[in-house]
Design a protein around this motif. Structure first.
Motif: not given
Ligand code: F6P
Length: 340
Positions: A72, A127, A169-171, A222, A272, A275
């Motif tokens: 990031r 997301d 998840m989903g921000r 979330e 996670y 993902r």
């Molecule tokens: O943007 C994808 C995501 O998985 C979101 O759903 C989640 O809130 C965020 O990334 C988590 O971020 P990181 O991987 O930096 O902990």
């Protein structure tokens, strides 16, 4: 041409399929040299380049994550970052950059493109919140994973007459919670797009346990929040950047449901897992289509655009369509999620 490619932001299944398409189409169809950069924009700023050819992408379709690594990092937020990008473009003799990322990474890509460097974006994020495309790479796999988890929660919830809360998840959007909640048959779905009333949630659960079934499944995004009218508010659930802290809302909602209904409530935070692992066929196909569209656009000298799904087609949208915006779950889908 020499084309740079990077993956930035949160990883997701399907990224390697996009990289594979860029490398294979770019080298075979167009005769380009493809230069990968490790760890997103951070690796780009560090000049962490790795040439990619067909042999490097053999067999990657099935692998989750990104073979290039990610981070990031946004060059426009780093002191001298945009100047450093130009230095690396010149050092690597790049004619264009293909940037695969979510809203933050693509916003940074648009800032790089504004300096005159040709840039094409590819939207990826579980997301599914990138404005301008009907779907982003990674969402279909996350939806499948979350649906399968909700399916599995039914048997244990029923066996123990419990309320099973699953945090997804989903921000700041509720796409995964709403889509997987509907597909998985969750009884209650809480999404940021529709702030909820905790007392009404408790009453619906109590009614269901007394009259329909002795268990419930509650899918919570979330980023979900109680409404202003609710007699209940959350303790802090976001970090200093205003992003949800995994598990926070899930714990608080689970505790409150048990306190108000008297039924045992348990929490599963999928985190996670959503993902991870191999991409679905749909995500592999989508990523391949977007990779092909991106390298073809770069070949034509197109810039400041990202590949987007619009109905049956892949089109090119201006970065300006998505920068600074979030794609929220539409009313129709929220309606479908309500009170099934
Ligand atoms: O943007 C994808 C995501 O998985 C979101 O759903 C989640 O809130 C965020 O990334 C988590 O971020 P990181 O991987 O930096 O902990």
């Amino acid at each position: 041409m020499r084309i740079g490619v990077l993956t930035g932001g949160g990883d997701c299944p399907g990224l390697n399929a996009a990289i594979r398409a860029i490398v294979k189409r770019g080298s075979s169809e167009h005769g380009h040299s493809i230069v990968g950069f490790r760890n997103g924009w951070r690796g780009f700023l560090d000049g962490n380049a790795v040439p990619l050819d067909r042999n490097d992408v053999r067999g990657v379709l099935v692998h989750g994550g990104t073979m290039l690594g990610t981070a990031r990092c946004h060059p426009d937020k780093e002191p001298g970052g945009l100047e450093r990008v130009r230095e690396v473009v010149e050092a690597e003799r790049l004619d264009a950059i293909i940037c695969i990322g979510g809203d933050g990474t693509l916003k940074a890509a648009s800032r790089v493109a504004d300096t005159g460097i040709p840039v094409i974006g590819i939207p990826k994020t579980i997301d599914n919140d990138v404005v301008g495309t009907d779907v982003s790479i990674g969402f279909d796999t996350a939806m499948m994973i979350a649906t399968e988890a909700i399916d599995r929660l039914h048997s244990t919830a029923e066996s123990h007459n419990r309320v099973m809360v699953v945090e997804l998840m989903g921000r700041h959007s509720g796409w995964i919670a709403v889509a997987a909640g509907i597909a998985g048959g969750a009884d209650i779905i809480l999404a940021p797009e529709e702030p909820f009333d905790m007392e009404k949630v408790a009453k619906r659960i109590t009614y269901r346990h007394r009259s329909q079934a002795g268990f419930s499944i509650v899918a919570v995004a979330e980023g979900a929040r109680p409404s202003e009218e609710s007699d209940w508010s959350l303790d802090t659930t976001t970090d200093e950047a205003g992003n949800p802290i995994a598990g926070e809302i899930g714990q608080q909602v689970t505790r409150e449901i048990q306190a108000r209904t008297g039924y045992e409530a348990r929490l599963t935070v999928l985190g996670y897992v959503q993902r991870g692992g191999t991409p679905t066929a749909a995500d592999r196909l989508l990523a391949t289509r977007m990779g092909v569209a991106a390298i073809d656009a770069a070949t034509l000298g197109v810039t400041k655009k990202f590949t987007a799904v619009r109905g049956p087609e892949i089109v090119l949208e201006d970065f300006s369509v998505m920068v600074g915006k979030t794609r929220f779950v539409p009313k129709e889908l929220l309606e479908a999620a309500r009170g099934l």
